[in-house]
Design a protein around this motif. Structure first.
Motif, PDB file in Angstrom:
ATOM      1  N   PRO A   1      27.750  17.323  30.667  1.00  0.00           N
ATOM      2  CA  PRO A   1      26.634  17.207  31.791  1.00  0.00           C
ATOM      3  C   PRO A   1      25.767  18.280  31.675  1.00  0.00           C
ATOM      4  N   ALA A   2      26.398  19.681  31.533  1.00  0.00           N
ATOM      5  CA  ALA A   2      25.271  20.611  31.534  1.00  0.00           C
ATOM      6  C   ALA A   2      24.261  20.385  30.258  1.00  0.00           C
ATOM      7  N   GLU A   3      24.756  19.935  29.101  1.00  0.00           N
ATOM      8  CA  GLU A   3      23.803  19.720  27.952  1.00  0.00           C
ATOM      9  C   GLU A   3      22.931  18.686  28.273  1.00  0.00           C
ATOM     10  N   ALA A   4      23.337  17.684  28.957  1.00  0.00           N
ATOM     11  CA  ALA A   4      22.275  16.766  29.365  1.00  0.00           C
ATOM     12  C   ALA A   4      21.344  16.903  30.201  1.00  0.00           C
ATOM     13  N   GLU A   5      21.731  17.937  31.176  1.00  0.00           N
ATOM     14  CA  GLU A   5      20.866  18.238  32.261  1.00  0.00           C
ATOM     15  C   GLU A   5      19.798  19.259  31.659  1.00  0.00           C
ATOM     16  N   LYS A   6      20.072  20.066  30.596  1.00  0.00           N
ATOM     17  CA  LYS A   6      19.417  20.790  30.032  1.00  0.00           C
ATOM     18  C   LYS A   6      18.098  20.386  29.255  1.00  0.00           C
ATOM     19  N   HIS A   7      18.907  19.095  28.426  1.00  0.00           N
ATOM     20  CA  HIS A   7      17.797  18.185  27.735  1.00  0.00           C
ATOM     21  C   HIS A   7      16.735  17.526  28.601  1.00  0.00           C
ATOM     22  N   LEU A   8      17.272  17.059  29.761  1.00  0.00           N
ATOM     23  CA  LEU A   8      16.553  16.296  30.800  1.00  0.00           C
ATOM     24  C   LEU A   8      15.387  17.255  31.415  1.00  0.00           C
ATOM     25  N   ARG A   9      16.018  18.548  31.365  1.00  0.00           N
ATOM     26  CA  ARG A   9      14.591  19.699  32.313  1.00  0.00           C
ATOM     27  C   ARG A   9      13.745  19.759  31.235  1.00  0.00           C
TER      28      ARG A   9
ATOM     29  N   ILE B   1      12.721  17.852  29.177  1.00  0.00           N
ATOM     30  CA  ILE B   1      11.606  16.484  29.099  1.00  0.00           C
ATOM     31  C   ILE B   1      10.561  16.482  30.524  1.00  0.00           C
ATOM     32  N   LEU B   2      11.164  16.793  31.480  1.00  0.00           N
ATOM     33  CA  LEU B   2      10.590  16.812  32.730  1.00  0.00           C
ATOM     34  C   LEU B   2       9.546  17.955  32.692  1.00  0.00           C
ATOM     35  N   LYS B   3       9.767  19.288  32.057  1.00  0.00           N
ATOM     36  CA  LYS B   3       8.744  20.440  31.948  1.00  0.00           C
ATOM     37  C   LYS B   3       7.616  19.832  31.089  1.00  0.00           C
ATOM     38  N   GLU B   4       7.764  18.696  30.014  1.00  0.00           N
ATOM     39  CA  GLU B   4       6.489  18.361  29.510  1.00  0.00           C
ATOM     40  C   GLU B   4       5.914  17.590  30.335  1.00  0.00           C
ATOM     41  N   LEU B   5       6.328  16.898  31.551  1.00  0.00           N
ATOM     42  CA  LEU B   5       5.662  16.085  32.312  1.00  0.00           C
ATOM     43  C   LEU B   5       5.037  16.573  33.706  1.00  0.00           C
ATOM     44  N   GLY B   6       5.633  17.796  34.083  1.00  0.00           N
ATOM     45  CA  GLY B   6       5.261  18.485  35.156  1.00  0.00           C
ATOM     46  C   GLY B   6       5.665  19.761  35.564  1.00  0.00           C
ATOM     47  N   THR B   7       5.337  20.425  36.684  1.00  0.00           N
ATOM     48  CA  THR B   7       5.759  21.858  37.107  1.00  0.00           C
ATOM     49  C   THR B   7       6.856  21.521  37.852  1.00  0.00           C
ATOM     50  N   LEU B   8       8.319  22.138  37.608  1.00  0.00           N
ATOM     51  CA  LEU B   8       9.311  22.077  38.040  1.00  0.00           C
ATOM     52  C   LEU B   8       9.524  23.267  39.154  1.00  0.00           C
ATOM     53  N   ASP B   9       9.782  23.155  40.642  1.00  0.00           N
ATOM     54  CA  ASP B   9       9.851  23.899  41.580  1.00  0.00           C
ATOM     55  C   ASP B   9      11.342  24.376  41.756  1.00  0.00           C
ATOM     56  N   SER B  10      12.100  23.808  41.478  1.00  0.00           N
ATOM     57  CA  SER B  10      13.774  24.167  41.648  1.00  0.00           C
ATOM     58  C   SER B  10      14.623  23.533  40.708  1.00  0.00           C
ATOM     59  N   SER B  11      15.789  23.838  40.899  1.00  0.00           N
ATOM     60  CA  SER B  11      16.873  23.407  39.877  1.00  0.00           C
ATOM     61  C   SER B  11      17.437  22.051  40.476  1.00  0.00           C
ATOM     62  N   ALA B  12      18.095  21.196  39.736  1.00  0.00           N
ATOM     63  CA  ALA B  12      18.628  20.036  39.838  1.00  0.00           C
ATOM     64  C   ALA B  12      19.464  19.659  41.044  1.00  0.00           C
ATOM     65  N   HIS B  13      18.852  18.936  41.884  1.00  0.00           N
ATOM     66  CA  HIS B  13      19.896  18.532  43.028  1.00  0.00           C
ATOM     67  C   HIS B  13      20.528  16.982  42.872  1.00  0.00           C
ATOM     68  N   VAL B  14      21.808  17.142  43.197  1.00  0.00           N
ATOM     69  CA  VAL B  14      22.738  15.979  42.774  1.00  0.00           C
ATOM     70  C   VAL B  14      22.324  14.801  44.097  1.00  0.00           C
ATOM     71  N   SER B  15      21.821  13.698  43.681  1.00  0.00           N
ATOM     72  CA  SER B  15      21.804  12.850  44.557  1.00  0.00           C
ATOM     73  C   SER B  15      23.071  11.745  44.845  1.00  0.00           C
TER      74      SER B  15
ATOM     75  N   ASP C   1      25.097  22.784  39.292  1.00  0.00           N
ATOM     76  CA  ASP C   1      26.302  23.770  38.953  1.00  0.00           C
ATOM     77  C   ASP C   1      27.395  23.801  39.885  1.00  0.00           C
ATOM     78  N   SER C   2      27.120  23.669  41.283  1.00  0.00           N
ATOM     79  CA  SER C   2      28.268  23.717  42.173  1.00  0.00           C
ATOM     80  C   SER C   2      28.962  22.413  42.325  1.00  0.00           C
ATOM     81  N   VAL C   3      28.471  21.403  41.986  1.00  0.00           N
ATOM     82  CA  VAL C   3      29.201  20.128  41.822  1.00  0.00           C
ATOM     83  C   VAL C   3      30.088  19.997  40.770  1.00  0.00           C
ATOM     84  N   LEU C   4      29.543  20.630  39.632  1.00  0.00           N
ATOM     85  CA  LEU C   4      30.464  20.547  38.485  1.00  0.00           C
ATOM     86  C   LEU C   4      31.515  21.556  38.466  1.00  0.00           C
TER      87      LEU C   4
END
Length: 381
Positions: free
Chosen positions: A93-101, A103-117, A221-224
């Motif tokens: 999961p940590a590797e997947a989230e890093k790769h996802l981040r 991708i998202l950095k190429e699309l916009g500016t991120l203001d926070s870490s990932a929140h689990v919905s 991170d807290s969820v994992l």
């Protein structure tokens, strides 16, 4: 495990403009235009969907991620992302989230870490236990609904609490695989000791954001770090499978079913399940399913024309197929080759296997990326 993550931030203006154009292409009545509704980024060829929602109008999807993007707004996340279970069979999961981040950095500016919905925790297991051998009363749960399911009169599993903040499914995974044609888990099962012919069952809990917040878990991170606690809560407090005792009216005293004892004791912190090394971020059907359709079509053609010789049937079928492509293409001003290539490109978009961007657009994208990289270096990022 399946995770749904959200990110606060803001899409780049040029990305919003491009997404709006690609969505229009996806809605275009012409196939050749629809086929170009793709977004290539960080090694992925995402399909741009023709529909979104009022909150997330833009949707990108491939075999690894389904990314829903909002236009703007501080209260609305920039991105809501579902990570596929197939992808999470190949990376942590940590590797997947890093790769996802990335991708998202190429699309916009991120203001926070990932929140689990939302998070789905699941475990596949082999057991000779008859999963239909107990009734609804054996389940002691805080959920409101308990349902047994069958497919073509074959028992397929249980669902508890569907539609609630927590839900559970216990189902025949092999039966589900045969229905979906998804066989990517089979090599992992074999590596873990599964033998052909053994039944495989999956127990799966879905925990929504409200439950995670109640336990003080918001970030990934807290969820994992608390998977054992979440699994224990789900399998001991929210739901238990028991051995009903008709002589004792106090159900809380009923003994735990031995099967549930094993399930509730799963250790998520030391789990060293094998990971697939052959994952591709595509959404492709199994060859067997495609070829089965071809076999059915060929058999129907041969039967219609009274042909019993295979070679003759195949030759005449291919000739008739080419004539069909020619006729269909001629009707819309295309050659037989261009007619079928249009459909190939459309499937390539759907399967995330072929990038259909025209040469002029690809050149412009290269220029835009170079300018963006230059701005990053100038800003010291």
């Amino acid at each position: 495990m399946i995770a749904c993550l959200s990110y606060q931030g803001e899409l780049f203006p040029e990305v919003k403009e491009r997404l709006a154009k690609l969505k229009q292409l996806a809605q275009h009545p012409e196939i050749d235009q629809q086929a170009q509704a793709q977004y290539a980024i960080c090694g992925h060829i995402f399909e741009v969907k023709d529909k979104g929602s009022s909150i997330f109008p833009y949707v990108l999807e491939d075999g690894a991620f389904r990314i829903s993007l909002s236009r703007t707004g501080k209260k609305t996340p920039m991105a809501y992302v579902k990570i596929s279970s197939r992808y999470l069979c190949s990376v942590t999961p940590a590797e997947a989230e890093k790769h996802l981040r990335d991708i998202l950095k190429e699309l916009g500016t991120l203001d926070s870490s990932a929140h689990v919905s939302r998070i789905d925790l699941c475990a596949d297991f082999v057991s000779p236990e008859n999963m239909e051998s107990w009734g609804r009363e054996a389940w002691i749960t805080r959920g409101k609904k308990i349902d047994a399911h069958a497919i073509n009169e074959k028992f397929s599993g249980w669902s508890i609490g569907l539609g609630g903040k927590i839900s559970c499914r216990l189902y025949d995974k092999l039966l589900e695989i045969h229905s979906s044609g998804r066989t990517d888990l089979v090599p992992l099962w074999r590596e873990a000791g599964w033998q052909e012919g053994e039944p495989v069952w999956r127990v799966e809990f879905q925990l929504m954001r409200d439950v995670l917040v109640e336990h003080g878990l918001i970030g990934l991170d807290s969820v994992l770090s608390n998977l054992n606690g979440l699994w224990s809560y789900a399998t001991t407090e929210w739901l238990r499978l028991t051995l009903p005792n008709p002589d004792d009216q106090t159900r809380s005293r009923w003994p735990i079913h031995p099967l549930w004892g094993y399930i509730s004791a799963i250790d998520w912190e030391t789990n060293k399940s094998p990971l697939s090394r052959s994952f591709k971020a595509t959404q492709i059907p199994d060859d067997k399913r495609i070829l089965t359709l071809g076999a059915s079509s060929l058999a129907s053609f041969m039967a219609k024309h009274g042909i019993t010789d295979f070679d003759e049937g195949l030759d005449r079928y291919i000739l008739a197929l080419h004539q069909h492509f020619y006729t269909c293409g001629e009707f819309i001003g295309l050659s037989a080759e261009d007619f079928i290539l249009e459909k190939v490109r459309l499937r390539g978009r759907e399967y995330n296997t072929i990038l259909n961007v025209n040469e002029a657009e690809q050149k412009q994208l290269t220029i835009d990326k170079a300018a963006k990289d230059y701005r990053k270096e100038s800003d010291g990022e």
